[in-house]
Design a protein around this motif. Structure first.
Motif, short mmCIF file in Angstrom:
data_model
loop_
_atom_site.label_atom_id
_atom_site.label_comp_id
_atom_site.label_asym_id
_atom_site.label_seq_id
_atom_site.Cartn_x
_atom_site.Cartn_y
_atom_site.Cartn_z
N GLU A 101 0.76 -1.22 0.15
CA GLU A 101 -0.01 -0.02 -0.05
C GLU A 101 0.87 1.21 0.05
OE1 GLU A 101 -2.77 0.86 -0.46
OE2 GLU A 101 -3.55 2.55 1.03
N ALA A 102 0.62 2.13 -0.81
CA ALA A 102 1.15 3.43 -0.81
C ALA A 102 1.16 4.28 0.71
CB ALA A 102 0.59 4.52 -1.71
N VAL A 103 2.11 4.78 0.94
CA VAL A 103 2.04 5.38 2.39
C VAL A 103 3.05 6.67 2.34
CG1 VAL A 103 1.73 3.34 3.70
CG2 VAL A 103 4.29 4.02 3.19
N TRP A 104 2.91 7.41 3.26
CA TRP A 104 3.58 8.82 3.38
C TRP A 104 4.83 8.04 4.26
CZ3 TRP A 104 3.01 12.42 0.18
CH2 TRP A 104 1.50 12.84 -0.23
N LEU A 105 6.07 8.42 3.96
CA LEU A 105 7.21 8.30 4.60
C LEU A 105 7.81 9.18 5.35
CD1 LEU A 105 9.30 6.35 1.67
CD2 LEU A 105 7.76 5.38 3.55
N SER A 106 7.37 10.72 5.17
CA SER A 106 7.67 11.65 5.97
C SER A 106 6.68 12.68 6.01
CB SER A 106 8.95 12.47 5.19
OG SER A 106 8.40 13.56 4.39
N VAL B 62 9.63 10.87 0.52
CA VAL B 62 8.49 11.26 1.03
C VAL B 62 7.15 10.51 0.83
CG1 VAL B 62 6.74 13.28 0.51
CG2 VAL B 62 9.01 13.76 0.32
N TYR B 63 7.15 9.59 -0.03
CA TYR B 63 6.31 8.41 -0.13
C TYR B 63 6.85 7.24 -0.66
CZ TYR B 63 5.87 9.70 -5.11
OH TYR B 63 5.90 10.22 -6.34
N GLY B 64 6.23 6.18 -0.50
CA GLY B 64 6.72 4.86 -0.95
C GLY B 64 5.59 3.94 -0.72
N TYR B 65 5.92 2.58 -0.90
CA TYR B 65 5.04 1.40 -0.93
C TYR B 65 5.39 0.81 0.33
CZ TYR B 65 1.32 1.16 -4.05
OH TYR B 65 0.25 1.17 -5.02
N THR C 12 -2.37 7.48 3.73
CA THR C 12 -1.78 7.56 5.25
C THR C 12 -0.33 7.13 5.45
OG1 THR C 12 -2.57 7.36 7.57
CG2 THR C 12 -2.88 5.66 6.04
N ASP C 13 0.24 7.39 6.46
CA ASP C 13 1.20 6.47 6.86
C ASP C 13 1.20 5.05 7.33
OD1 ASP C 13 0.46 7.00 9.58
OD2 ASP C 13 1.80 8.70 9.88
N ARG C 14 2.31 4.61 7.56
CA ARG C 14 2.41 3.31 8.21
C ARG C 14 1.40 3.10 9.51
NH1 ARG C 14 5.48 0.65 12.19
NH2 ARG C 14 5.53 -1.61 11.72
#
Ligand code: SAH
Length: 253
Positions: free
Chosen positions: A147-152, A242-245, A170-172
């Motif tokens: 799932e795509a998430v914000w990393l920062s 900034v974002y990732g999976y 959202t984030d993790r």
């Protein structure tokens, strides 16, 4: 882009045609997630939801030699690609593809020991996807899902523009809260490396885009769709911190 405009959708699919992967992920990350899933029962039932052309479906069937693997996707041409790939790999006895909605997976094919989904849950929303899938888990079964998430906490305007069609991202921790509401708890997770975005997805897509720009020269509607695809790639190259999976493995809570 306008998903109700057939021509735009057609150009979008042309930009994505021929890619083995239709989202971030590669054989290494599929393998890594599978290791985190742990042992499966003999003759395990596995479903790959939103399987696209089915690179992961075939990978799973090969790595789980006595499992039955079903790939499901709404887009019939992808399922045809999967079926052809299953045939080429000689996996017809244990692997199949079917056109269908991941919000209503075929219950008669389950319950499933492993419900898999790479880069697709967002299409119906992460929490909704998990809520739809959990009732089909066999006792002790696992859901492995990226799932795509914000990393920062940084939100550069270009990145926000890139993700405007997925405002619920959202984030993790946000994902873990949504999973908890769907009755699931974390077994293990990891962030996909940049190579998993580029190798089979953005790098080959960029080569396709080059050819399509020539083909659609002077066609402003088509070119704007190609521009959006290019924008997505450029934004990722700049802002991969900034974002990732995130690849999550869940079990019933
Ligand atoms: N898992 C594949 C494809 C990811 S792209 C891969 O990693 O290569 C997302 C996929 O979800 C697309 O193939 C799209 O057709 C599919 N999809 C979107 N909404 C869906 C739905 N409601 N049911 C089934 N598949 C869906």
């Amino acid at each position: 882009m306008d998903w109700n405009d057939e021509r735009q959708v057609d150009v979008f699919f042309k930009a994505h045609a021929g890619l083995r992967r239709q989202g971030p992920g590669n054989a290494e990350t599929t393998q890594r997630a599978l290791e985190r899933v742990g042992a499966l029962p003999k003759g395990a039932r596995v479903i790959d939801l939103g399987c696209g052309p089915g690179a992961s479906t075939v990978d799973l069937a090969q790595r789980l030699p006595d499992a039955r693997v079903l790939g499901i996707d709404l887009h019939a041409p992808f399922v045809e690609e999967l079926t052809e790939s299953i045939r080429q790999h000689g996996l017809e006895a244990r692997a199949h593809g079917t056109v269908g909605d991941m919000a209503a997976p075929p219950a008669d094919a389950g319950p499933f020991d492993l419900m898999w989904s790479e880069g697709a849950a967002y299409a119906i929303g992460f929490e909704r996807a998990l809520s739809c899938w959990r009732p089909l888990l066999a006792p002790g079964g696992r859901i492995a899902c990226s799932e795509a998430v914000w990393l920062s906490d940084e939100r550069p305007p270009e990145v926000v523009a890139n993700w405007e069609e997925y405002p619920e991202m959202t984030d993790r921790l946000g994902c873990l809260e949504r999973a908890a509401r769907a009755g699931l708890r974390l077994v293990s997770d990891f962030t996909l490396p940049e190579s998993a975005w580029l190798e089979h997805y953005y790098d080959p897509m960029e080569r396709t885009l080059e050819g399509l720009r020539t083909r659609y020269a002077g066609d402003d509607v088509a070119l704007s769709v190609l521009e959006e695809c290019q924008f997505e790639i450029d934004v990722y190259r700049r802002y991969s911190d900034v974002y990732g999976y995130q690849f999550f493995v869940f079990e019933t809570a």
